[in-house]
Design an enzyme around this catalytic site. Structure first.
Site, PDB file in Angstrom:
ATOM      1  N   ASP A 229       9.779  43.818  -4.152  1.00 16.57           N
ATOM      2  CA  ASP A 229       9.099  42.535  -4.157  1.00 16.57           C
ATOM      3  C   ASP A 229       7.781  42.773  -4.880  1.00 16.57           C
ATOM      4  OD1 ASP A 229       8.285  39.973  -3.855  1.00 16.57           O
ATOM      5  OD2 ASP A 229       8.654  39.841  -1.697  1.00 16.57           O
TER       6      ASP A 229
HETATM    7  C1  BGC Z   1       7.988  36.751  -3.277  1.00 14.41           C
HETATM    8  C2  BGC Z   1       9.372  36.891  -3.886  1.00 14.41           C
HETATM    9  C3  BGC Z   1       9.335  36.443  -5.318  1.00 14.41           C
HETATM   10  C4  BGC Z   1       8.296  37.253  -6.066  1.00 14.41           C
HETATM   11  C5  BGC Z   1       8.183  36.890  -7.535  1.00 14.41           C
HETATM   12  C6  BGC Z   1       6.914  37.410  -4.106  1.00 14.41           C
HETATM   13  O1  BGC Z   1       5.649  37.077  -3.633  1.00 14.41           O
HETATM   14  O2  BGC Z   1       7.988  37.287  -1.979  1.00 14.41           O
HETATM   15  O3  BGC Z   1      10.295  36.143  -3.165  1.00 14.41           O
HETATM   16  O4  BGC Z   1      10.596  36.549  -5.905  1.00 14.41           O
HETATM   17  O5  BGC Z   1       7.025  37.049  -5.465  1.00 14.41           O
HETATM   18  O6  BGC Z   1       7.648  35.631  -7.670  1.00 14.41           O
END
Ligand code: BGC
Length: 751
Positions: A229
């Protein structure tokens, strides 16, 4: 070039460079070897492709796209095909926009109504989550676009999401929090998995070898790559070894250098680096081989589909006196800011820049029987007397009042949790005041997770529309006026109050420690076990028609765990309009040596029936439908015995039930010792033959009075007490009849 050949020509620096992003959304190229960069983008219910250098919190605009119902809503469809269609549309958008991986679906379990990201998650139930998200995956990947199933694992809260440690016992992980990931890998063939920010049982998910390698790859056979993530990596070297292939976003080259240094210093095996590069390139090759940027992306057509799908997600919670559907001739006061500016998606990384938004009032334009009043403000919780007075006045003048209410953006979002389950005070007050002047109030809710409904007894109907995507207004109109017969079902329980929720005592955790105390008893598994009244149960949803169930039959009354049981039931539309019914199948273990829920969803089918039409619905149940996760065996186990098969309209409205006897594999032999207790020993017939006389002797030695005698302890009481006596009691209480040495020999002899 073959991937192996590319790999063999790469320097260690080049390999390490591939293990983190180029920027927020791209991987790095290695131009000299023809390795291209690919783009990844959010998200699960609409493409959110940002311009280069964009942030990831939804602050900066992304390209215009189509926003489909968020997972909270699409899960309520209980319709695999609906999810597949959304997936297909996402795949088309990604192909058109040259995006190789769509960052979704988000399959974490709704442990508490408070989780800020519940709107993006499917359900409190693992079977529903697994089935629907796997269909979405099939839709996206059917277009040769990868998914990234997230957030692996146990990311069921936003509170302290980057540091919190989810302490979840093994059985609960296996039965509740992992099945959707397992299905994504085994049945969906997910190209990538995204690890979560949090720790899982003491170790960050991003460097958790048990999760990323042992479970995901060695046990489930995952053949794609794991990405982090955004910003979830703590110790990059440890993460590479654990199986975290791609770090996102960019680390400015610093973690790449650390990887190189670790290999040079002998702290990291270069093979781990090679493996990660190979996995990344293999998945990207799949995309390159099928990249079709000339795929037409017809947003108008997708908008029309989004409207149709949103209508099929709406849940009719209540419909007293058949107040719905409305007739176009009815005079209707449409009240609520959300009727003009709907809340239709959640905040954060999944936020889509919708190319069009259709409100209920847009959809009702031209209908002269309708008048609008704003009713409340979304910026403030305080009731606005002028707005309420205007709404009351409109409601008084009309035969029906439709109040479009719900949760404003700031109430629920990625990045933080809710602290309560209430709607804004101004909306609750508005509903009460309108209900006081109009007996036919219909409440439509736009929200991402359950709310308390203090006014429920004073309104005639409630539609839970969740966050229905950019065409939610048109869909609301279609359901209100009966153009679409509602067929959504609640993918989560609505408790009366937050305090009723099983995670209430420990949700969020103390500091960084979040213990999942309720274990497997999440959602209806808890409410049913406690026989608790809920506001609306899991699986609940009404229709403008009625359905009858009969003729439940099982392919056999007795099966072995390796067999498949076929369950069939006939369903008839007994009303006057066509409608879709969600046939739900629950399984319950009648008697078990471990704690088990009363019932668990193990199958569901959505079918369309014309008035009077009757259809047979069949389900196939295999071993997993009856099994629990045995923490001694570290495997699924079916305990021999009777299981209830229930067909329900919801988890609380069981129409038919039957019993099947399932013969599980015999439990693995366990070693008996002098500390084994009689209750366990006496289960075996052979043991009983040996031990019965000894027990008798011990009971009389201990002075159990016969039934006819009077004494402190009757023989019956004695028998009950002796159940818990360990074998060694024979030495202590049999007056020297047996020595300790004989006892050990006896223990070895027992089954
Ligand atoms: C989120 C993810 C997301 C990623 C990219 C993170 O803060 O938890 O779900 O895909 O950002 O935007």
């Amino acid at each position: 070039m073959e991937i192996q050949e590319i790999l063999s020509q790469m320097t260690l620096e080049e390999k390490a460079s591939l293990l983190s992003g180029l920027d927020f959304w791209h991987t790095k190229p290695v131009e000299r070897l023809g390795v291209g960069s690919v783009m990844v983008s959010d998200g699960p219910h609409g493409l959110r492709k940002q311009a280069e250098g964009g942030d990831h919190l939804g602050v900066q605009e992304s390209i215009r796209a189509v926003c489909f119902p968020a997972a909270c809503a699409s899960a309520a469809s209980f319709d695999r095909d609906l999810l597949r269609q959304i997936g297909d549309c996402l795949g088309v958008a990604c192909q058109h926009e040259r995006v190789a991986v769509n960052l979704g679906p988000a399959v974490n379990i709704k442990r508490s109504p408070l989780c800020g990201r519940n709107f993006e998650y499917f359900s409190e139930d693992p079977c529903l989550t697994a089935e629907l998200s796997t269909s979405l995956i099939r839709g996206i990947q059917g277009r040769n676009i990868g998914v990234s199933v997230k957030h692996f694992a146990a990311n069921s809260q936003e509170h302290r999401r980057m540091s919190s440690d989810a302490r979840v016992d093994e059985r609960t992980l296996r039965e509740i929090y992992l099945p959707a990931f397992e299905s994504a890998v085994k049945n969906g063939g997910a190209w990538t998995v995204m690890c979560s920010y949090n720790r899982v049982n003491g170790e960050f998910a991003s460097q958790n070898r048990e999760l990323l390698t042992r479970l995901l790859r060695e046990e489930w056979g995952f053949d794609g790559y794991v990405m982090s993530d955004w910003g979830a990596v703590s110790d990059r070297v440890k993460a590479v070894h654990a199986g975290l292939d791609l770090e996102m976003p960019a680390s400015g080259g610093s973690n790449d250098r650390r990887v190189v240094e670790a290999v040079r210093a002998g702290l990291l095996n270069e093979k781990d680096v090679d493996l990660a590069v190979e996995r990344i390139l293999t998945v990207h090759r799949r995309y390159w081989d099928h990249a079709r940027p000339d795929t037409p992306w017809d947003m108008e057509a997708q908008h029309a589909l989004a409207r149709a799908l949103a209508a099929d997600c709406m849940v009719l919670l209540k419909n007293e006196d058949g107040v719905l559907p409305l007739d176009e001739a009815d005079t209707v006061a449409v009240i609520g800011k959300f009727a003009r500016s709907p809340r239709y998606q959640g905040g954060g990384s999944s936020h889509v820049n919708s190319f069009r938004v259709e409100s209920l009032m847009d959809a009702l334009s031209g209908l002269s029987t309708v008048r609008y009043a704003q009713g409340y403000d979304v910026e403030s919780e305080t009731p606005d007397e002028a707005l309420i007075a205007e709404a009351v006045e409109a409601a008084r003048a009309c035969s029906r009042a439709v109040i479009v209410a719900g949760l404003p953006d700031a109430f629920e979002s990625e990045g933080y949790d809710r602290s309560h389950m209430r709607m804004p005070r101004c909306q609750n007050e508005l509903i009460e005041r309108v209900a006081a002047v109009n007996p036919n109030v219909i409440v439509v809710l736009y929200n991402g997770s359950p709310v308390e409904m203090p006014w429920l007894g004073r309104v005639k109907a409630v539609i839970e529309a969740y966050l229905g995507g950019q065409a939610v207004g048109g869909a609301t109109r279609d359901v209100l006026y009966g153009r679409v017969n509602p067929s959504g079902r609640l993918p989560e329980s609505f408790p009366h109050r937050l305090e009723d929720n099983p995670s209430y005592l420990s949700y969020g955790g103390e500091g960084d420690v979040a213990v999942y105390n309720e274990g497997i008893f999440v959602g209806y598994r808890y409410y049913d076990k406690k026989k608790m009244d809920v506001c609306f149960p899991f699986g609940h949803g009404l229709s403008y028609t009625t359905f009858a169930y009969d003729n439940l039959r099982l392919s056999s009354p007795d099966i072995r765990e390796s067999d498949t049981l076929t369950v069939s039931v006939d369903v008839t539309n007994t009303g006057r309009v066509a409608g879709k019914e969600v046939v739900q199948l629950y399984v319950g273990d009648v008697e078990s040596s471990v704690f088990r829920p009363v019932r668990e969803l193990k199958g569901f089918e959505k079918i369309l029936l014309q008035p009077g039409e009757r259809r047979t619905v069949s389900f196939e149940l295999g071993k997993r439908a009856f099994a629990f996760w045995d923490v001694q065996l570290h495997d699924w186990r079916v305990e021999s015995g009777a299981f209830r098969i229930e067909i329900g309209r919801s988890s609380r409205d069981i129409a038919l039930s039957a019993e099947v006897h399932v013969e599980g594999a015999p439990p693995a032999p366990c070693r008996r010792t002098v500390n084994s207790i009689f209750m366990d020993l006496m289960r075996s017939e052979e043991n009983r033959a040996i031990l019965q006389p000894m027990l008798k002797q011990m009971a009389s030695g201990l002075g159990g009075a016969s039934d006819s005698e009077e004494g402190a302890i009757s023989s019956q009481m004695m028998e009950a007490m002796l159940q818990y006596m360990p074998l060694r009691g024979l030495v202590s209480f049999s007056g020297g009849q047996i020595s300790y040495e004989q006892l050990e020999a006896l223990a070895r002899q027992l089954k």
